[in-house]
Design an enzyme around this catalytic site. Structure first.
Site, PDB file in Angstrom:
ATOM      1  N   SER A 238      50.626  59.435  29.537  1.00 24.65           N
ATOM      2  CA  SER A 238      50.308  58.046  29.212  1.00 24.65           C
ATOM      3  C   SER A 238      48.892  57.751  29.689  1.00 24.65           C
ATOM      4  CB  SER A 238      51.292  57.108  29.912  1.00 24.65           C
ATOM      5  OG  SER A 238      50.966  57.058  31.291  1.00 24.65           O
ATOM      6  N   LYS A 239      48.476  56.532  29.438  1.00 23.10           N
ATOM      7  CA  LYS A 239      47.109  56.131  29.794  1.00 23.10           C
ATOM      8  C   LYS A 239      46.779  56.381  31.268  1.00 23.10           C
ATOM      9  CE  LYS A 239      46.160  52.634  26.368  1.00 23.10           C
ATOM     10  NZ  LYS A 239      46.370  51.236  26.074  1.00 23.10           N
ATOM     11  N   ARG A 240      47.808  56.323  32.084  1.00 25.77           N
ATOM     12  CA  ARG A 240      47.586  56.559  33.516  1.00 25.77           C
ATOM     13  C   ARG A 240      46.941  57.918  33.776  1.00 25.77           C
ATOM     14  NH1 ARG A 240      51.636  57.740  36.403  1.00 25.77           N
ATOM     15  NH2 ARG A 240      53.025  58.041  34.633  1.00 25.77           N
TER      16      ARG A 240
END
Ligand code: GLU
Length: 469
Positions: A238-240
């Site tokens: 994910s963006k994390r």
């Protein structure tokens, strides 16, 4: 039989690398079989679908070079067709009207959950004929109650689901809109899809879709459910974790071929080969060699591949992609050497195209300031003589080329009876503003003699100012 595959993204955001890998597998399989690849935009979720996301998907696919033979189709343009088939199933008694209100349905679900059961529609209206006049209704598919669905998944092997596990799916909502699973089924049928390659998050939909296809008398495609991509911490990417959108990889300076090579190897293998040209991918690809386990994203490996392609692809091809980065960094390429020539000298030294642009600025414009560390170290009073000497030698060159430049630098060092470095480093800082550049002869060769002269003067001035202060 002609193989037909498809990529069917929902346009609710960017093109995720996981989606891109699925698209690549689908594309490769079609290509490897001499088949067709269809692009279909699943935009039935009107609230979440946007034109911007559609554009982002198309842009991502184009950037990767995953061209489609057919489409893009848009589900929102096919509502009449879906409704027509809802009608057919109703007429054939394979679907039925369900008048249950959402409150009633919620109450049933709550009861089921309280009893620890799986929430499911109990088939209340399946066989009823006492239809209330003028009441809103949804249309449900009459899922078979006996038997089982068997899927021979190319990646996950044999999967069996008992029909008793599946309830009667809504195919048309009471507001008259068809539901997602139904649209997918009709599309796969109408578009002649023979192989469905998609994310494993859709595996629960597959038995339902197969049952509907069977009810329609449609052929059942083969399935390959691809595993997820994880971040380096083992959680879903994910963006994390950093970049997840394909275009973010472009922005960070990756070549599409590097990303494709990276993605193809993520979950698929052919012996221990790591580097694949597109033609090799097409030649060797098979759905059955895709692994079952989730793969973790490894940026170092992607960087390694990117460097490989920057070094080995024709400079003209790298230049096509690199141009954009120079543009982004406001570097005017008309103001200096051919980009291909710069790529040839920098290719070994950079990891990304973004970095290529960053470290090549001095070829196209005057640097504002010297790199502080390099200047401190190399533009000292002792550098004045070497700079003056090399300036004179360079000015005397009549045929400006790497060989004559090299000789000029050598001659200056010999004249002063100092090592090459004593001349070379100040000259490098003068010519490029920094302490890092490809070898001086080829670097200077890409600049104009007048430019070098001016830059040496600038360095001499810097030294003079430094002495004065
Ligand atoms: N639209 C679905 C998604 O973006 C894909 C459905 C499918 O491939 O069947 O996840």
């Amino acid at each position: 039989m002609t193989v037909v595959t498809r990529f069917a993204p929902s346009p609710t955001g960017y093109l995720h690398v996981g989606g891109a890998r699925t698209a690549l597998y689908s594309w490769l399989y079609a290509k490897s079989q001499g088949g067709k690849f269809v692009l279909r935009i699943e935009d039935t979720d009107i609230e979440r679908s946007t034109q911007e996301a559609i554009d982002a998907i198309l842009e991502g696919m184009q950037w990767l070079g995953l061209d489609w033979d057919d489409g893009p189709y848009y589900q929102t343009k096919r509502f009449d067709r879906y409704k027509e088939l809802v009608q057919v199933l109703l007429e054939q008694g394979k679907a039925y009207k369900c008048f249950m209100s959402s409150e009633e349905l919620d109450a049933i679900r709550e009861g089921q959950m309280a009893r620890g059961e799986k929430p499911r529609y109990p088939g209340t209206w399946r066989d009823r004929t006492d239809h209330p006049e003028g009441q809103p209704y949804a249309v449900r598919f009459k899922n078979p109650q006996e038997g089982k669905v068997v899927i021979n998944d190319h990646i996950r092997g044999k999967i069996e689901i008992a029909n008793s596990e599946l309830d009667d799916l809504v195919i048309l909502r009471s507001d008259g809109t068809p539901t997602y699973n139904f649209c997918v089924v009709i599309d796969d049928w109408d578009m002649g899809i023979t192989h469905v390659v998609r994310g494993e998050d859709h595996i629960n939909n597959t038995p339902r879709q197969i049952n509907i296809l069977e009810a329609l008398g449609a052929p059942i495609p083969e399935y390959a459910h691809v595993s997820m991509i994880l971040g380096d911490d083992g959680k879903k990417l994910s963006k994390r974790h950093g970049a997840v959108s394909v275009m973010q990889y472009r922005d960070e300076g990756y070549l599409p071929k590097a990303l494709l090579n990276y993605l193809v190897r993520m979950g698929w293998s052919h012996g221990d080969q790591e580097i694949f040209s597109i033609d090799e991918m097409i030649e060797y690809f098979s759905l059955d060699n895709i692994g079952q386990s989730a793969s973790a994203f490894n940026t170092d490996k992607l960087i390694w591949l990117n460097q490989h392609y920057i070094k080995t692809l024709p400079a003209s091809e790298v230049a096509e992609h690199a141009k954009w980065h120079f543009d982004q960094q406001d570097i005017d390429l008309t103001n200096g050497p051919a980009l291909e020539d710069v790529i040839k000298v920098q290719a070994d030294r950079v990891k990304t195209l973004k970095e290529l642009a960053e470290v090549s600025r001095y070829f196209y414009e005057e640097y504002e300031e010297f790199d502080a560390d390099a200047a401190k170290k190399h533009l000292r009073p002792v550098a004045e003589q070497p700079l003056l000497a090399v300036k004179a030698k360079l000015a005397a060159i009549t045929d400006w080329n790497p060989e004559t430049i090299h000789q000029a630098i050598n001659a200056a060092a010999e004249e002063l009876e100092v090592g090459m470095g004593k001349v070379g480093m100040p000259l490098r800082v003068a010519a490029t503003g920094s302490g890092n550049s490809p070898s001086l002869d080829i670097t200077l060769n890409l600049l104009k003699p007048e430019q070098i002269e001016q830059r040496i003067d600038k360095a001499l001035k810097y030294i003079a100012n430094r002495q004065a202060s």
